[in-house]
Design a protein around this motif. Sequence first.
Motif, PDB file in Angstrom:
ATOM      1  N   CYS A  25      99.646 -89.356  10.380  1.00 48.39           N
ATOM      2  CA  CYS A  25     100.034 -88.682  11.615  1.00 48.39           C
ATOM      3  C   CYS A  25     101.012 -87.551  11.351  1.00 48.39           C
ATOM      4  CB  CYS A  25     100.676 -89.671  12.581  1.00 48.39           C
ATOM      5  SG  CYS A  25      99.510 -90.852  13.251  1.00 48.39           S
ATOM      6  N   ASP A  26     100.795 -86.450  12.026  1.00 49.98           N
ATOM      7  CA  ASP A  26     101.710 -85.312  12.011  1.00 49.98           C
ATOM      8  C   ASP A  26     101.633 -84.685  13.405  1.00 49.98           C
ATOM      9  OD1 ASP A  26     103.332 -83.182  11.486  1.00 49.98           O
ATOM     10  OD2 ASP A  26     102.146 -82.381   9.823  1.00 49.98           O
ATOM     11  N   PRO A  27     102.428 -85.202  14.348  1.00 48.55           N
ATOM     12  CA  PRO A  27     102.288 -84.766  15.746  1.00 48.55           C
ATOM     13  C   PRO A  27     102.579 -83.287  15.951  1.00 48.55           C
ATOM     14  CG  PRO A  27     103.607 -86.772  15.579  1.00 48.55           C
ATOM     15  CD  PRO A  27     103.442 -86.246  14.185  1.00 48.55           C
ATOM     16  N   ALA A  28     101.843 -82.719  16.888  1.00 49.77           N
ATOM     17  CA  ALA A  28     102.099 -81.341  17.324  1.00 49.77           C
ATOM     18  C   ALA A  28     103.136 -81.380  18.439  1.00 49.77           C
ATOM     19  CB  ALA A  28     100.811 -80.712  17.827  1.00 49.77           C
ATOM     20  N   ASP A  29     103.974 -80.384  18.484  1.00 54.11           N
ATOM     21  CA  ASP A  29     104.963 -80.272  19.555  1.00 54.11           C
ATOM     22  C   ASP A  29     104.723 -78.937  20.246  1.00 54.11           C
ATOM     23  OD1 ASP A  29     107.093 -80.544  21.245  1.00 54.11           O
ATOM     24  OD2 ASP A  29     108.619 -80.019  19.761  1.00 54.11           O
ATOM     25  N   ILE A  30     103.985 -78.980  21.350  1.00 57.26           N
ATOM     26  CA  ILE A  30     103.615 -77.742  22.037  1.00 57.26           C
ATOM     27  C   ILE A  30     103.965 -77.852  23.517  1.00 57.26           C
ATOM     28  CG2 ILE A  30     101.720 -77.278  20.415  1.00 57.26           C
ATOM     29  CD1 ILE A  30      99.801 -78.128  22.718  1.00 57.26           C
ATOM     30  N   ASP A  31     103.948 -76.716  24.185  1.00 57.92           N
ATOM     31  CA  ASP A  31     104.110 -76.676  25.633  1.00 57.92           C
ATOM     32  C   ASP A  31     102.792 -77.142  26.259  1.00 57.92           C
ATOM     33  OD1 ASP A  31     104.454 -76.120  28.307  1.00 57.92           O
ATOM     34  OD2 ASP A  31     104.775 -73.971  28.051  1.00 57.92           O
ATOM     35  N   GLU A  32     102.838 -78.236  26.999  1.00 56.42           N
ATOM     36  CA  GLU A  32     101.612 -78.797  27.573  1.00 56.42           C
ATOM     37  C   GLU A  32     101.436 -78.442  29.044  1.00 56.42           C
ATOM     38  OE1 GLU A  32     100.518 -82.747  26.426  1.00 56.42           O
ATOM     39  OE2 GLU A  32     101.616 -82.634  24.537  1.00 56.42           O
ATOM     40  N   SER A  33     102.092 -77.376  29.481  1.00 56.71           N
ATOM     41  CA  SER A  33     101.961 -76.944  30.878  1.00 56.71           C
ATOM     42  C   SER A  33     100.551 -76.418  31.148  1.00 56.71           C
ATOM     43  CB  SER A  33     102.964 -75.835  31.198  1.00 56.71           C
ATOM     44  OG  SER A  33     104.280 -76.263  30.937  1.00 56.71           O
ATOM     45  N   ARG A  34     100.048 -76.766  32.310  1.00 60.07           N
ATOM     46  CA  ARG A  34      98.738 -76.272  32.731  1.00 60.07           C
ATOM     47  C   ARG A  34      98.919 -74.914  33.381  1.00 60.07           C
ATOM     48  NH1 ARG A  34      95.268 -79.165  37.512  1.00 60.07           N
ATOM     49  NH2 ARG A  34      93.388 -77.869  37.423  1.00 60.07           N
ATOM     50  N   HIS A  35      98.067 -73.961  33.026  1.00 62.38           N
ATOM     51  CA  HIS A  35      98.122 -72.636  33.625  1.00 62.38           C
ATOM     52  C   HIS A  35      97.682 -72.697  35.087  1.00 62.38           C
ATOM     53  CE1 HIS A  35      97.511 -70.730  29.362  1.00 62.38           C
ATOM     54  NE2 HIS A  35      98.731 -71.193  29.541  1.00 62.38           N
ATOM     55  N   GLU A  36      98.245 -71.849  35.887  1.00 62.11           N
ATOM     56  CA  GLU A  36      97.885 -71.815  37.306  1.00 62.11           C
ATOM     57  C   GLU A  36      96.402 -71.497  37.460  1.00 62.11           C
ATOM     58  OE1 GLU A  36      99.225 -69.613  41.471  1.00 62.11           O
ATOM     59  OE2 GLU A  36     100.399 -69.298  39.649  1.00 62.11           O
ATOM     60  N   GLY A  37      95.711 -72.344  38.221  1.00 61.80           N
ATOM     61  CA  GLY A  37      94.291 -72.137  38.469  1.00 61.80           C
ATOM     62  C   GLY A  37      93.380 -72.549  37.323  1.00 61.80           C
ATOM     63  N   GLU A  38      93.936 -73.103  36.251  1.00 57.56           N
ATOM     64  CA  GLU A  38      93.132 -73.478  35.082  1.00 57.56           C
ATOM     65  C   GLU A  38      92.316 -74.736  35.380  1.00 57.56           C
ATOM     66  OE1 GLU A  38      93.937 -73.759  30.283  1.00 57.56           O
ATOM     67  OE2 GLU A  38      95.478 -74.535  31.634  1.00 57.56           O
ATOM     68  N   PRO A  39      90.998 -74.672  35.252  1.00 55.95           N
ATOM     69  CA  PRO A  39      90.179 -75.871  35.494  1.00 55.95           C
ATOM     70  C   PRO A  39      90.552 -76.988  34.520  1.00 55.95           C
ATOM     71  CG  PRO A  39      88.810 -73.899  35.405  1.00 55.95           C
ATOM     72  CD  PRO A  39      90.173 -73.501  34.918  1.00 55.95           C
ATOM     73  N   PRO A  40      90.482 -78.247  34.957  1.00 55.37           N
ATOM     74  CA  PRO A  40      90.859 -79.364  34.081  1.00 55.37           C
ATOM     75  C   PRO A  40      90.105 -79.378  32.755  1.00 55.37           C
ATOM     76  CG  PRO A  40      90.617 -80.142  36.335  1.00 55.37           C
ATOM     77  CD  PRO A  40      90.155 -78.708  36.319  1.00 55.37           C
ATOM     78  N   GLU A  41      88.812 -79.036  32.786  1.00 54.13           N
ATOM     79  CA  GLU A  41      88.014 -79.047  31.557  1.00 54.13           C
ATOM     80  C   GLU A  41      88.543 -78.035  30.550  1.00 54.13           C
ATOM     81  OE1 GLU A  41      85.609 -80.462  35.000  1.00 54.13           O
ATOM     82  OE2 GLU A  41      86.824 -78.675  34.632  1.00 54.13           O
ATOM     83  N   GLU A  42      88.934 -76.863  31.051  1.00 54.63           N
ATOM     84  CA  GLU A  42      89.476 -75.832  30.159  1.00 54.63           C
ATOM     85  C   GLU A  42      90.878 -76.207  29.670  1.00 54.63           C
ATOM     86  OE1 GLU A  42      89.278 -71.946  31.921  1.00 54.63           O
ATOM     87  OE2 GLU A  42      87.139 -72.131  32.395  1.00 54.63           O
ATOM     88  N   TYR A  43      91.636 -76.848  30.540  1.00 51.94           N
ATOM     89  CA  TYR A  43      92.998 -77.251  30.185  1.00 51.94           C
ATOM     90  C   TYR A  43      93.004 -78.238  29.017  1.00 51.94           C
ATOM     91  CZ  TYR A  43      97.351 -79.915  30.522  1.00 51.94           C
ATOM     92  OH  TYR A  43      98.516 -80.579  30.230  1.00 51.94           O
ATOM     93  N   VAL A  44      92.199 -79.307  29.099  1.00 53.25           N
ATOM     94  CA  VAL A  44      92.231 -80.303  28.020  1.00 53.25           C
ATOM     95  C   VAL A  44      91.710 -79.710  26.707  1.00 53.25           C
ATOM     96  CG1 VAL A  44      92.174 -82.344  29.499  1.00 53.25           C
ATOM     97  CG2 VAL A  44      90.021 -81.347  28.719  1.00 53.25           C
TER      98      VAL A  44
END
Length: 197
Positions: A25-44
């Motif tokens: 394991c080597d976890p990523a540390d990123i901003d997981e904010s969803r963009h405004e209007g971003e469809p769930p499929e594109e977000y994940v």
Amino acid sequence: MELILASASPRRRELLQQIGVPHRCDPADIDESRHEGEPPEEYVQRMAQEKAAVVAARYSGQSVVVLAADTSVVLDEDVLGKPADHFDGLGMLARLSGRSHAVLTAICLQRPDGDSQTQLVETQVTFTSLSRELCEAYLATDEPWDKAGGYGIQGLAAAFVSSIEGSYSNVVGLPLAQTWQMLSGLGIASVLETPGE
């Protein structure tokens, strides 16, 4: 070739161990904010790809494959993340009660040279009707707090699920059939096959 899991999720580790895939394991540390209007499929898919890219950049020139995944519970086009507090968790369970929702997981495999592939898996989960008392009892446990949608299908919340259509392991956090096929295609072996076969 070594497999790097870009996650600190104990459930994803357990799922890979279940099918006998060696990894670290080597976890990523990123901003997981969803963009405004971003469809769930594109977000994940974006989340999985960004996690994979961040971790793969740490292994430049090395013979590794990075596996990243992102799972979201989706109801009425809303992405239900991990509950922020008791009130948030209660609201999530009330919305899920007696209804079907989608669990989306994007899997991304990336090499340090930038070569990558992504797959999206969807499972439909239907909950039985939940009383306020039942929701309160569940929220009094440790189970819901680190899980998308505020529930863990592999734990107590299995009692809430009246039906499931699609991959069970996807709801836990990593769809094993699709992950295994993708890994096998890149020469990452499990106990089910030997390298090179």
